[in-house]
Design a protein around this motif. Structure first.
Motif, PDB file in Angstrom:
ATOM      1  N   GLY A 176      37.094 -58.727  11.445  1.00 50.04           N
ATOM      2  CA  GLY A 176      37.723 -57.504  11.939  1.00 50.04           C
ATOM      3  C   GLY A 176      37.738 -56.426  10.872  1.00 50.04           C
ATOM      4  O   GLY A 176      37.483 -55.243  11.152  1.00 50.04           O
ATOM      5  N   LYS A 177      38.009 -56.803   9.630  1.00 49.58           N
ATOM      6  CA  LYS A 177      37.984 -55.841   8.521  1.00 49.58           C
ATOM      7  C   LYS A 177      36.568 -55.340   8.269  1.00 49.58           C
ATOM      8  O   LYS A 177      36.367 -54.173   7.927  1.00 49.58           O
ATOM      9  CB  LYS A 177      38.580 -56.466   7.261  1.00 49.58           C
ATOM     10  N   ARG A 221      34.314 -54.988  10.579  1.00 47.08           N
ATOM     11  CA  ARG A 221      34.078 -54.004  11.652  1.00 47.08           C
ATOM     12  C   ARG A 221      34.723 -52.659  11.315  1.00 47.08           C
ATOM     13  O   ARG A 221      34.138 -51.605  11.537  1.00 47.08           O
ATOM     14  CB  ARG A 221      34.622 -54.526  12.980  1.00 47.08           C
ATOM     15  N   GLU A 222      35.956 -52.718  10.779  1.00 50.44           N
ATOM     16  CA  GLU A 222      36.661 -51.488  10.389  1.00 50.44           C
ATOM     17  C   GLU A 222      35.889 -50.717   9.319  1.00 50.44           C
ATOM     18  O   GLU A 222      36.001 -49.497   9.224  1.00 50.44           O
ATOM     19  CB  GLU A 222      38.061 -51.807   9.868  1.00 50.44           C
ATOM     20  N   GLN A 223      35.101 -51.416   8.534  1.00 48.36           N
ATOM     21  CA  GLN A 223      34.299 -50.793   7.483  1.00 48.36           C
ATOM     22  C   GLN A 223      32.914 -50.387   7.969  1.00 48.36           C
ATOM     23  O   GLN A 223      32.050 -50.015   7.179  1.00 48.36           O
ATOM     24  CB  GLN A 223      34.174 -51.736   6.282  1.00 48.36           C
ATOM     25  N   GLY A 224      32.702 -50.502   9.288  1.00 46.56           N
ATOM     26  CA  GLY A 224      31.447 -50.027   9.859  1.00 46.56           C
ATOM     27  C   GLY A 224      30.362 -51.062  10.049  1.00 46.56           C
ATOM     28  O   GLY A 224      29.227 -50.716  10.401  1.00 46.56           O
ATOM     29  N   ASP A 279      28.858 -55.152  15.343  1.00 43.49           N
ATOM     30  CA  ASP A 279      28.946 -56.491  15.931  1.00 43.49           C
ATOM     31  C   ASP A 279      27.593 -57.178  16.033  1.00 43.49           C
ATOM     32  O   ASP A 279      27.507 -58.400  15.945  1.00 43.49           O
ATOM     33  CB  ASP A 279      29.587 -56.417  17.325  1.00 43.49           C
TER      34      ASP A 279
END
Length: 190
Positions: free
Chosen positions: A111-112, A114-117, A120
């Motif tokens: 999840g982190k 993903r938050e950093q770009g 998926d």
């Protein structure tokens, strides 16, 4: 000024002043010791000081959690090089309390990412390639058990000589107090 520029400026002064001379040593550790420890920033100065080490005494190998996750990975290779090429006779696995690897969860970690770009589809590609992200990105619940597990992987490695003592310890990240988990000379565990 960036961190890199600060470091390079400091380095120029460090070299020009000759301050490096106090750290001279050769590639063979004086105490014939290798230490696998966590990369935690609190351990940078505390660990060597708490162990009574000076520059040149030991080979220091650091990674997240002081864990050997794979017997054929770079951490194990470094330990074997220390023993077979650099005259190391004892290994200490030194983890610490309040470690960021304790309770590390693959889902939260991804999840982190993903938050950093990180998209998926990259994660999906890794999973479809057979990479066990869940296992690789999972930490431990108990630091002493983790130390015992890592000591066991090192001790049982087919290229690790039987005469090398592999100890396991846990250090307190504030006080530097060491707790013995595995005595590599006697084989006893705490």
């Amino acid at each position: 000024m960036s961190i890199l520029e600060e470091v390079l400026d400091f380095n120029q002064e460090f070299v020009a002043s000759g301050e490096y001379a106090q750290f001279f040593s050769n590639k063979y550790p004086e105490r014939q010791l290798a230490i696998l420890s966590c990369m935690d920033a609190r351990m940078v100065e505390l660990l060597p000081r708490a162990l009574g080490l000076k520059n040149g005494d030991a080979k220091l190998i650091k990674n997240a959690g002081a864990v050997v996750t794979h017997p054929w990975g770079s951490v194990m290779r470094s330990l074997l090089v220390a023993v077979l090429e650099l005259k190391v006779k004892e290994i200490m696995v030194v983890a610490h309390y309040d470690c960021g690897m304790r309770g590390l969860n693959a889902d939260a970690f991804l999840g982190k990412a993903r938050e950093q770009g990180i998209p998926d589809d990259r994660v999906a590609t890794l999973r479809h390639a057979g990479i066990d992200l869940d296992g690789w990105l999972t930490g431990f619940d108990n630091v002493e058990d983790s130390v015992r597990h890592t000591v066991g992987i090192i001790r049982r490695h087919p290229l690790m000589p039987d005469n090398v003592a592999v100890h396991g310890l846990v250090i307190h990240p504030a006080t530097g107090k060491l707790n013995l988990v595995v005595d590599g000379k006697t084989g006893s565990t705490a």
